[in-house]
Design an enzyme around this catalytic site. Sequence first.
Site: not given
Lengths: 342, 342, 342, 342
Positions: A145-147, A149-150
Amino acid sequence: MTVRAAVAGASGYAGGEVLRLLLQHPGVEIGALTAGSNAGQRLGALQPHLLPLADRVLAATTAEVLAGHDVVFLALPHGQSAAVAEQLGDGVLVVDMGADFRLADAADWERFYGSPHAGTWPYGLPELPGARAGLAGARRVAVPGCYPTAVSLALAPAYAARLAEPEAVVVAASGTSGAGKAAKPHLLGSEVMGSMSPYGVGGLHRHTPEMIQNLSAAAGERVTVSFTPTLAPMPRGILATSSAKARPGVDAERLREVYEKAYADEPFVHLLPEGQWPATGAVHGSNTAQLQVAYDEAAGRIVVISAIDNLTKGTAGGAVQSMNLALGLPETSGLPATGIAP
Amino acid sequence: MTVRAAVAGASGYAGGEVLRLLLQHPGVEIGALTAGSNAGQRLGALQPHLLPLADRVLAATTAEVLAGHDVVFLALPHGQSAAVAEQLGDGVLVVDMGADFRLADAADWERFYGSPHAGTWPYGLPELPGARAGLAGARRVAVPGCYPTAVSLALAPAYAARLAEPEAVVVAASGTSGAGKAAKPHLLGSEVMGSMSPYGVGGLHRHTPEMIQNLSAAAGERVTVSFTPTLAPMPRGILATSSAKARPGVDAERLREVYEKAYADEPFVHLLPEGQWPATGAVHGSNTAQLQVAYDEAAGRIVVISAIDNLTKGTAGGAVQSMNLALGLPETSGLPATGIAP
Amino acid sequence: MTVRAAVAGASGYAGGEVLRLLLQHPGVEIGALTAGSNAGQRLGALQPHLLPLADRVLAATTAEVLAGHDVVFLALPHGQSAAVAEQLGDGVLVVDMGADFRLADAADWERFYGSPHAGTWPYGLPELPGARAGLAGARRVAVPGCYPTAVSLALAPAYAARLAEPEAVVVAASGTSGAGKAAKPHLLGSEVMGSMSPYGVGGLHRHTPEMIQNLSAAAGERVTVSFTPTLAPMPRGILATSSAKARPGVDAERLREVYEKAYADEPFVHLLPEGQWPATGAVHGSNTAQLQVAYDEAAGRIVVISAIDNLTKGTAGGAVQSMNLALGLPETSGLPATGIAP
Amino acid sequence: MTVRAAVAGASGYAGGEVLRLLLQHPGVEIGALTAGSNAGQRLGALQPHLLPLADRVLAATTAEVLAGHDVVFLALPHGQSAAVAEQLGDGVLVVDMGADFRLADAADWERFYGSPHAGTWPYGLPELPGARAGLAGARRVAVPGCYPTAVSLALAPAYAARLAEPEAVVVAASGTSGAGKAAKPHLLGSEVMGSMSPYGVGGLHRHTPEMIQNLSAAAGERVTVSFTPTLAPMPRGILATSSAKARPGVDAERLREVYEKAYADEPFVHLLPEGQWPATGAVHGSNTAQLQVAYDEAAGRIVVISAIDNLTKGTAGGAVQSMNLALGLPETSGLPATGIAP
C-alpha cells in the site's frame, strides 16, 4: 529480450501510472489493456496524458485477454485479483497493485477487509530487510500500500536497529489520487481544494495492519501503530510523519548513522543532507522516497519524515521495480529518480 | 457604546483579518490603521477584499497614531509589541496578536525566541480552564498562537480529566497564510501548490513551549509535546492530529463524555456528532473550532482531531473574542460561527 | 418585520450559499429547508460550515412544505421550478436560482435547453439599465446565470454608450463550484487541481443566449457573443475577459468615464482605480463585482475584466439582493461587500 | 557521439526544467551548471527534484565556465544573453531561453523591453512554416516565449490557409512558474491559490509583438492581436483560447481539415479527436501541445484551444527540440510525449 506486459484496470490512476512508467522502460512492450466499465473506450479519452497509447481500445478484463504476456499488472478493486491470477498460471508474472495478497495474517485481513483471505505473495518493497531476495525470480508479487511504503521505509531502520520503543505514531497526508478515480462527492475538486480532513481515524484504516506487519518484522517484536491518514489538497504525494519513543542511549548522531547505513546503497531511498526536509513536490512523478530524521530530545522521540509519490514509489513504481527484480532486469529500468517540479 | 479600534500592522494577513471581523462587529468603529514599510499606501491596494476601507491610507506605526482608541490590535513582528504597549498606557486595551507576551516562563521564551522576555499577559483562549475569568476587564491580552489554539482545545479536556499520559504527539497541517505575507521563495505559489512539507521538526517550532504550557496547566503536571508542523497547499486552515496514550480505564464512551461536557456551552468549539470528522474547509472564515475524538484501542491512544481557520479562531477571531470579553461586550459579537464553503 | 424564507435545494452549493447569506441577514428568519435525494438528512452532515443550522433536517421538496413563507428560494435542477412556483401562488415571492425563467426568447430556450419554454420572470441583475425598477414589488425573480452576471456587468455600459461594435468576445474562467455538487469524474479534485480546461466551446454553453439577450438590450441592436468558458483549479470565482472592437472616436479616457458614471452609485459593482486589476481572490464570499477597463489602441479593442464570486454575486447574493428589492428591504441587507482573503 | 551541455541559470525554473529533460536525453552529458546569486550552492538544495545532480555545486555564470561545451543553454534575465553568447564564439551552439533574440523588429523590441535590440536568431518553434529548416545546423537559437508558443501553434494554420481575418483575440491562463522563482508578494501561495487574476491587459504584455510577428508571417499580412494573459492557481501549464473572425466560405469541416493537415506529421502537436478538449493537466511535463478547433457559426468565429506545459514545450522542451535539430540529433530525443497525470 523484450518483456510483454498487460495491464488490467488501465483506465484508473494506478493503471495509468504503470503505463506511464512502462512507456519509458527500455525492455518492455505494452500488450493488452483492459478495464471494467470502461471496456470498449479509447484509452486517449480516459488517459489523455498517455499520448503514445491514445488509440488503444480497452478490452474487458478476462484471463483470455491477459494470458500470453510475460507480466500482468493488476489494478483491480479489492477481492478480484485472486480469480484472475489463478487462471493465468505460473508462466506469467502477476504483479498485484491491490491489497489482496499483502497481509500474512488471515485474521487481520478478515477484520479489516471483511472477506476471506486469499493468501500471501512476496512483498514488493525491496528496501525492507530480506525483501529483495524474496522477489528475485518470483512469479507473484503483492505491491505494498502507498501509506505502508512511506511509513515502513521511515521506521524500519529504527526498529531493525533497536532504537525505538514498539509504539509508533504516524500521521500522514495524501494527495487525492490515493482515493481513486471513482466519482464521490467528498472527492470533488470543490470539496478538497483549500481543505484538509482526516479519515479512518482511530486505527480503522486498512493500511494499519500492513504497517504493523512490516514494522514488527523489522523490530522482531510486536509494534503497535497509531495511524491517522489525512486528505490533502493536491493530486499526488504522501508526506508521512512517523515517530516513536527513543530507547535509552539513542542520540541524533546514532540515529543518523543508522539511516545512512540502511539506505546507502538504495537507488530509490534518499536520506537528505542534514537541514533539508522532504517535500512531496520534490518527488512528483519519481520513484524516489525522500527521508529525513530528527531526534527530539525534549520529547524523547525519534521523528522520521518521508515523502513519496503515492502513485509512483507508492504504487506503480513499486510494481515496476518489483517486476524488474522478479524478471532479473536492472532494478532501476524505467523508473525515474528525477521528479517534475515545480 | 461604540468602541474605537486601531490596528497596527494592517497590511498583513492578521491585520487584514481583524479588520474583516471588525467591519461586521456591531459595536466597533474602525480608527487608525498603521503599517511598517507599507505606510502611505491605500489599504485598497494591499487588501483589495476590504472594500469598505479601500480609500483609507496607512499611517506609520507610532504610539501617537494609536493613542486615543479604546482598543489597539497589534499585528507586529515579534519583539515590537512591548515598546508600543508601554507608550499607550492602561487606558487603552492592547490586544497583541504576536508572540511576545504568551509565555510565562522567561527561559522558554529566551530559548525559542532568542531575545529578552517582555512579560506575560492574560492569555486569550477563553475556552481553557480559568481563562475566561482572567480576560474580563483585562487591559492587555496575548492572543495565542494558531497551532497552540488548535492543539490546546484538542487536548486540554483530556488532560484536565486525567485521561491521558503526559506525553503528547501532535502533527498539524497549516495553510500558507500562517507564514505571513513577506515574500520568500519557499512560499511561492509554484512551490507550495501540489506539495506538502514539514518544518521545525524535532521540537524546534516556537509554538511548542506554548502548547506545553497550556497542556501542563490543564494536566497539573509537566506534559511533553512532540510537535511536527507541516505546510499544506491551501491559503488558510489548520488541521491538527493530537494524540496521547490513554490512562487505564479510559474507553471511547468516557472520552466522548468528557469532551461533550467540556465544550457543551462554548459558542466557538463544536464537538462533531459521532462519525463526522473536522475539515478545515468547513471552518473557512469562521471562528469555530471543529473537534472529534477517537479512542484507538489497539494502540491504546486517545486521538483528537481539531480544525480551525488559522487566521480567524487561530489569530484575529481569538483577538476579537478576547476584546469582547475584556470590554464586557457579548463574547460572540462580530464573530461568524458560519464558514464559507466550498 | 421579519421575512420568513424557505430554501428548496438546500444541500447543494447554491442552496448552501443562500443560507450562509440569510444567516447574516437582519430581517430574515430561516424556515423550511428541502432537498431531493438528500431529504431526511441533517444539514450538518451535508453543509458542515453552516453550524447554526446543523441540526435542521431536510424535508422533501414539496409545495406544501414551501408554502407559508414570505419568500422561497429555488435551487433546483433545470426544469423543476415552474411546477413548484405554480403551486405557491402569488402570495409568495419566488426567487429562482435556476435557468428556467431567464430567457425572453422561447426559441433560444428550446435550442439551448431542449425543453419547452416556461416563461420569463423579472431579471435579477439590478445593475442593468432598467432592471432595478422591474424588481421592486416583483413576486417572481429569475436570478441570472453566473457567467452572464460577470459578462453583462462588464460590457453593458460600453454597449449602452455605443462605444463598441456588436461583436463581443468573452473568455471566462470559473471555479468548480459552478458545476455543482453532483459527483462526476472530470470534477474530481485529482482531475481539476493543477489543470485548466475549456468546455462548451464554439457557442454551445447555455449562458450564451443570456449574454446576448442582456448585451443586445443594452446596445439597442443585436450583439453576437463568442463565449468560451474554462474550468479553473479553484472552488469559487469567475474571472471574465470581455472585449469588443471600439467604435471610432473611443479612447481610454472616454471609456473610463463611461464606466465610472455607470457604476458610481452601485453598492456592489466596483470599478477599481487605474492600475489595479480584479482578482477573484479579492471577492471571495462577497457580493462585489470588481471591474477594470482598458483600451488596447494597437488592436482597437475595449477590454473589460470582471471578477465575481460565482456563488455570491453570481448566484445566491444576486438572489438575496433581488429579494431585498422585491420586498422593499434595504438592497444591501445581508450582503457582504467584504471578501475573505487570502 | 555525446553532446556536452552547460546550463546557465540552473537554479531557476527554466534551468531546472532543461536539466530534467537533459537527464533523460540519451545523447547528452551534463557539464557546467551556473547561477547568479545562487552560485556556490549545491543544486540539491535548490532543485531537490533533480536527484542525480544533487551534489553538483553551481558555478558563477562566466564565459570561461561555459566555454568548451557543445551546447550552452541560457536561462538568464532579459538583456544578459548577448554578452555571454559573444564570448562563446561560433563553435558552441547557444540556445537562449530568454527573450533577447526573438524579435526581428528593433522598434518592437525597444518599445516593449526598453533596451537596445541585440539582434535576431533562428526561432525555435520548428512547427511554424519554414522554421525547421532554419534550425538545421544553426549555431544560435532563440527559444520562443511560452505564450507565443501556445498561440502561434493555435492560429498559424488558420492564417496560413487564409481562413481568418487578421484580428486575433487571445486570452490565456498560465501557471505561476511562468513568472519565475524570484519571490514577489503577489506570487505567494497564499495569494495565488483560489484566485485568478489578469495582468498586462490592453496590449502591454511583452509576448504580444512576438505573437504578431509569428501570425503575420503565417498570414502574409499584418495581424493584430488583442492579448490578455491571466495567472491561474496552478504551478504549470498554459491554456490559450485564440479566436478570429472566419473568412467567407469557412465551415467546421474545412477548418478541421486544415489543422489535420498542418500537424499530421508533427510529433509534438496533437490535434485531439472531435469532441475532446485540451487540458493543461494532460500535458504536464510533456513536450506535447494539445489542440482543438471549433467554428462558432453564430458568432462567425474560429476558436482554437491549445494547451501546453509552459516549462516544457513552452520553454525547456522547445529548447531541447531546437538543440536536436541544430545538432542533427533525432528531433524527439529526450523529449517526453507522455505527461504526468493526475
